[in-house]
Design a protein around this motif. Structure first.
Motif: not given
Length: 252
Positions: A141-148, A184-190
């Motif tokens: 969830v955090f890696e894909e959305t920035g949400i904790k 917040q998108i953490q990895d825009p490539n994914e």
């Protein structure tokens, strides 16, 4: 020479602790196989480190079969008894998906930058080796959305087969509680997009995957009276001298 250890299933775990010339390796291994057979053992597991891969052809010639591999090692098996049972190499990959719903009846969804499907889906992904399912859900969830978000319960699971590389897949659908709201998108490539979507509007959106819409609909209709599976304990244990952690997730 070889190191070996017997297990409770009449098997032998074998590895190399010194360097061999190829001819020495084969003769030593033949001798050991004869000794194990005379001791009424059933299966030999031989693990070779990456730098010992030159011995693989010799093992195959002796009758070993491929069993499983890791980035730095490969394990082969030899049946000392023709009908000996050897558990197959891992048959499943494991994934964790996250259901995160806010107080506005919105569900957290993502769109990938890869694959054929370009619609929204639950955030989630593969459970890493040695990683607990609930930790994987929080991490994804955090890696894909920035949400904790914090794990609450397992709502259910999806069993897919055949899946990648001829294996099956177990996908655990977990409910998490968001501790933050701003995406917040953490990895825009994914990840192409992250959004809080109204649940009812998403279910009715025919441009989205029918499978994902049905999944969200089922979750919505059963969320109130589904006790789910709660994490109750994570207990250290030991098997064959290796420290292990057992994760208990049971009905609330």
């Amino acid at each position: 020479m070889f190191n070996y250890q017997f297990n409770q299933f009449a098997g032998v775990h074998l590895n190399i602790n010194t360097e061999f010339y190829s001819s020495d390796f084969t003769s030593h291994l033949k001798t050991l196989l004869a000794e194990f057979g005379a001791a009424n053992k059933k299966v030999v597991w031989l693990t070779l480190a990456a730098e010992q891969a030159d011995f693989v052809p010799d093992c195959i010639k002796l009758g070993f079969e491929y069993h499983n591999c890791l980035p730095d090692q490969i394990t082969l098996i030899y049946r000392l008894q023709a009908d000996a049972y050897a558990p197959f190499s891992p048959t499943h990959t494991v994934g964790a998906g996250a259901v995160v719903i806010n107080d506005k009846n919105q569900i957290l969804m993502v769109r990938d930058n890869f694959g054929q499907y370009r619609g929204f889906k639950l955030p989630g992904g593969h459970v890493e080796l040695g990683e607990d399912i609930h930790i994987a859900a929080e991490r994804e969830v955090f890696e894909e959305t920035g949400i904790k978000a914090e794990f609450n319960r397992v709502l259910g699971f999806i069993h897919k087969h055949p899946y990648r590389y001829g294996k099956s897949n177990l996908y655990f659908v977990c409910q998490l509680e968001a501790k933050t709201q701003n995406t917040q998108i953490q990895d825009p490539n994914e990840i192409a997009e992250v959004r809080w979507l109204d649940i009812d509007e998403f279910i009715q959106d025919s441009e989205q995957s029918e499978f994902v819409r049905d999944l969200v609909k089922t979750i919505k209709n059963n969320l109130a009276h589904n006790p789910g599976l709660k994490l109750t304990a994570s207990v250290p244990s030991q098997e064959q001298g290796v420290q292990r952690r057992d994760l208990f997730i049971i009905a609330d």
